[in-house]
Design an enzyme around this catalytic site. Sequence first.
Site, PDB file in Angstrom:
ATOM      1  N   SER A   1       0.852  -1.193   0.000  1.00  0.00           N
ATOM      2  CA  SER A   1       0.000   0.000   0.000  1.00  0.00           C
ATOM      3  C   SER A   1       0.882   1.236   0.000  1.00  0.00           C
ATOM      4  O   SER A   1       2.028   1.192   0.474  1.00  0.00           O
ATOM      5  CB  SER A   1      -0.883  -0.008   1.259  1.00  0.00           C
ATOM      6  OG  SER A   1      -1.537   1.231   1.425  1.00  0.00           O
TER       7      SER A   1
ATOM      8  N   TYR B   1      -2.379   0.023  10.380  1.00  0.00           N
ATOM      9  CA  TYR B   1      -2.292  -0.361   8.967  1.00  0.00           C
ATOM     10  C   TYR B   1      -0.979   0.122   8.358  1.00  0.00           C
ATOM     11  O   TYR B   1      -0.292  -0.637   7.655  1.00  0.00           O
ATOM     12  CB  TYR B   1      -3.484   0.220   8.212  1.00  0.00           C
ATOM     13  CG  TYR B   1      -3.592  -0.223   6.775  1.00  0.00           C
ATOM     14  CD1 TYR B   1      -4.035  -1.504   6.463  1.00  0.00           C
ATOM     15  CD2 TYR B   1      -3.289   0.634   5.723  1.00  0.00           C
ATOM     16  CE1 TYR B   1      -4.152  -1.932   5.141  1.00  0.00           C
ATOM     17  CE2 TYR B   1      -3.398   0.230   4.404  1.00  0.00           C
ATOM     18  CZ  TYR B   1      -3.834  -1.058   4.113  1.00  0.00           C
ATOM     19  OH  TYR B   1      -3.941  -1.466   2.811  1.00  0.00           O
TER      20      TYR B   1
END
Length: 250
Positions: free
Chosen positions: A137, A150
């Site tokens: 990501s 995250y």
Amino acid sequence: MTDLSTRTALVTGGNRGIGLEAVRALAAAGASVTFTARSAEKVDEAMAALSDVRDRVLGEVVDATDRAAVSALCGKGFDILVNNAGVVGPIGRIGDVAIADWAANIETNLVGAFHAIQQALPPMLARGGGTVVNLSSGAARNAMEGWSAYCAGKAGLAMLTRSVHLEFGDKGIRIFGFAPGVVDTDMQVSIRASGINPVSKLKREELAPAAEPAQAIAWLCTPAADGYCGEEVDVRDPELRAACGLPPQS
């Protein structure tokens, strides 16, 4: 055209979103694909959605954090491992999230991926090599408000990708960290509901279809992608998009 007709693949969390479309893309390219989901109901739903490639797909009820189940599955031996299983939550500022929830994110996104790789490596090495695609990501490189777990997990996963390449790249293990961009998935529904950072403000029509990153994942599993081994790659990169047959972004 991507040809994986002699390959076997495992996609974790392959019952929806990017995982589901990765299963479809790999199977459409000829691979025999196993995917995991957390319940028999989710497996059945995914199999119904994959009717076009059903003859090359198998679903297994395995949680990415169940180490015994992951070990047993990976021990069967796969040419390709796509570490897709992941969670975005807890979404909240550091002072507002429970440490147990924060740790659970790391257990899924980082520890679970590490364990799958660790268990998948011996059969791959015994056959002379294999491919691992870790779903990365932009959050691995850029902190986002409310996403401390995250971001930390994906940053750790990026370093894990580099570590595997360092230790096993010369032994036939091809590994990539792949950032799929901002995709129209259930995860984005949760993000929009939080309203906590700029990503949550994106309109659904601005999000990419899951089939785009899935096409790139399948391409990464071919020798054509060898020049990217050990790297963090992003589906929004124009050269990568051209190489794997995706249209330029507007």
